[in-house]
Write a protein that holds these residues in place. Structure first.
Motif, short mmCIF file in Angstrom:
data_model
loop_
_atom_site.label_atom_id
_atom_site.label_comp_id
_atom_site.label_asym_id
_atom_site.label_seq_id
_atom_site.Cartn_x
_atom_site.Cartn_y
_atom_site.Cartn_z
N GLY A 162 -3.09 8.50 -4.46
CA GLY A 162 -4.32 8.17 -5.18
C GLY A 162 -4.85 6.79 -4.88
O GLY A 162 -6.06 6.55 -4.89
N TYR A 163 -3.95 5.85 -4.58
CA TYR A 163 -4.39 4.48 -4.29
C TYR A 163 -5.26 4.43 -3.05
O TYR A 163 -6.37 3.91 -3.07
CB TYR A 163 -3.17 3.57 -4.15
CG TYR A 163 -3.50 2.14 -3.80
CD1 TYR A 163 -3.99 1.28 -4.76
CD2 TYR A 163 -3.34 1.66 -2.51
CE1 TYR A 163 -4.32 -0.03 -4.46
CE2 TYR A 163 -3.66 0.35 -2.19
CZ TYR A 163 -4.14 -0.49 -3.16
OH TYR A 163 -4.47 -1.78 -2.85
N SER A 164 -4.77 5.01 -1.94
CA SER A 164 -5.55 5.00 -0.70
C SER A 164 -6.82 5.84 -0.83
O SER A 164 -7.86 5.50 -0.29
CB SER A 164 -4.71 5.52 0.47
OG SER A 164 -3.69 4.60 0.78
N ALA A 165 -6.72 6.95 -1.55
CA ALA A 165 -7.90 7.81 -1.75
C ALA A 165 -8.98 7.05 -2.52
O ALA A 165 -10.17 7.16 -2.19
CB ALA A 165 -7.51 9.08 -2.50
N SER A 166 -8.58 6.27 -3.53
CA SER A 166 -9.59 5.52 -4.28
C SER A 166 -10.19 4.41 -3.43
O SER A 166 -11.38 4.12 -3.53
CB SER A 166 -8.98 4.93 -5.56
OG SER A 166 -8.08 3.88 -5.25
N LYS A 167 -9.40 3.80 -2.57
CA LYS A 167 -9.92 2.77 -1.66
C LYS A 167 -10.93 3.38 -0.68
O LYS A 167 -11.97 2.79 -0.41
CB LYS A 167 -8.79 2.08 -0.88
CG LYS A 167 -7.92 1.22 -1.74
CD LYS A 167 -8.69 0.04 -2.23
CE LYS A 167 -7.81 -0.90 -3.02
NZ LYS A 167 -8.54 -1.99 -3.59
N ARG A 168 -10.61 4.58 -0.14
CA ARG A 168 -11.55 5.25 0.77
C ARG A 168 -12.84 5.62 0.04
O ARG A 168 -13.93 5.46 0.57
CB ARG A 168 -10.91 6.50 1.36
CG ARG A 168 -9.95 6.23 2.49
CD ARG A 168 -9.57 7.50 3.23
NE ARG A 168 -8.94 8.49 2.36
CZ ARG A 168 -7.63 8.54 2.10
NH1 ARG A 168 -6.83 7.65 2.62
NH2 ARG A 168 -7.15 9.48 1.32
N ALA A 169 -12.72 6.11 -1.19
CA ALA A 169 -13.91 6.48 -1.97
C ALA A 169 -14.77 5.26 -2.26
O ALA A 169 -16.00 5.34 -2.20
CB ALA A 169 -13.50 7.15 -3.27
N GLN A 170 -14.15 4.13 -2.56
CA GLN A 170 -14.92 2.90 -2.80
C GLN A 170 -15.63 2.45 -1.54
O GLN A 170 -16.78 2.00 -1.59
CB GLN A 170 -13.99 1.78 -3.30
CG GLN A 170 -13.53 1.97 -4.72
CD GLN A 170 -12.53 0.89 -5.13
OE1 GLN A 170 -12.10 0.08 -4.33
NE2 GLN A 170 -12.14 0.92 -6.40
N THR A 218 1.38 6.66 -6.87
CA THR A 218 0.19 7.38 -7.34
C THR A 218 -0.04 8.68 -6.58
O THR A 218 -1.09 9.30 -6.72
CB THR A 218 -1.06 6.50 -7.20
OG1 THR A 218 -1.25 6.18 -5.82
CG2 THR A 218 -0.95 5.25 -8.04
N THR A 265 0.84 -1.21 0.00
CA THR A 265 0.00 0.00 0.00
C THR A 265 0.86 1.25 0.00
O THR A 265 0.58 2.22 -0.71
CB THR A 265 -0.95 0.00 1.22
OG1 THR A 265 -1.74 -1.18 1.17
CG2 THR A 265 -1.84 1.22 1.23
N ASP A 275 0.84 4.05 -2.87
CA ASP A 275 0.57 5.45 -2.58
C ASP A 275 1.71 6.34 -3.06
O ASP A 275 1.48 7.45 -3.55
CB ASP A 275 0.35 5.65 -1.08
CG ASP A 275 -1.06 5.33 -0.65
OD1 ASP A 275 -1.96 5.38 -1.51
OD2 ASP A 275 -1.27 5.03 0.53
#
Length: 164
Positions: free
Chosen positions: A40-48, A37, A30, A34
């Motif tokens: 962006g990786y963690s942000a997309s996981k939080r958004a999902q 990106t 992770t 991060d």
């Protein structure tokens, strides 16, 4: 996270080892994702995760708004004429960038370039509105050469339509 499909029933020993390795190093993976990106990786996981917690829209449907939100207004910005890379002559709103009219195109035949007005006679699906067509109708077939370059054509169309 990782699904490995094999022809045998049950997981293979290599698959289990790979799964354990990935699970044991999930933090490092992770962190690297991060870093690559820029978060962006963690942000997309939080958004999902947030999207999964949200109730669906009315009657289980999702509603998407695809408009740009900018209304085309002829008095707020300048209307300009341009010839695009693919030889289409268009009138567009410089404020929003939206095309207002496809006026025609520059066509080439037997080594000559000429302006073809957007009309059914020239092979276009729909013609121009009368208030646009009437002022520039006599430019249909205008030869584009050194005496009348594309820049002069765009200026002439702009002047005739009152966009200058």
């Amino acid at each position: 996270m990782v699904d490995i499909i094999s022809k045998r029933d049950g997981p293979r020993r290599e698959d289990e080892r790979a799964r354990r390795l990935i699970k044991a190093n999930q933090g490092a993976i992770t962190q690297i994702a991060d870093h690559l990106t820029q978060g962006g990786y963690s942000a997309s996981k939080r958004a999902q995760a947030q999207a999964a917690q949200m109730p669906p829209g009315p009657e289980g449907r999702r509603i998407y708004a695809v408009s740009s939100g900018a209304a085309v207004s002829t008095d707020s910005a300048e209307i300009r004429i341009k010839i695009s890379v693919n030889n289409r002559v268009v009138a567009y709103d410089s404020g929003s960038g939206r095309q207002l009219h496809l006026l025609g195109e520059i066509r080439r035949q037997d080594g000559l370039s000429y302006f073809a007005l957007a009309s059914r006679e020239n092979g276009f699906f729909a013609g121009l509105p009368d208030e646009v067509n009437a002022p520039i109708a006599e430019l249909d077939g205008q030869i584009i050469d050194q005496n009348c370059p594309e820049s002069l054509l765009t200026r002439e169309i702009s002047d005739r339509l009152g966009f200058s």
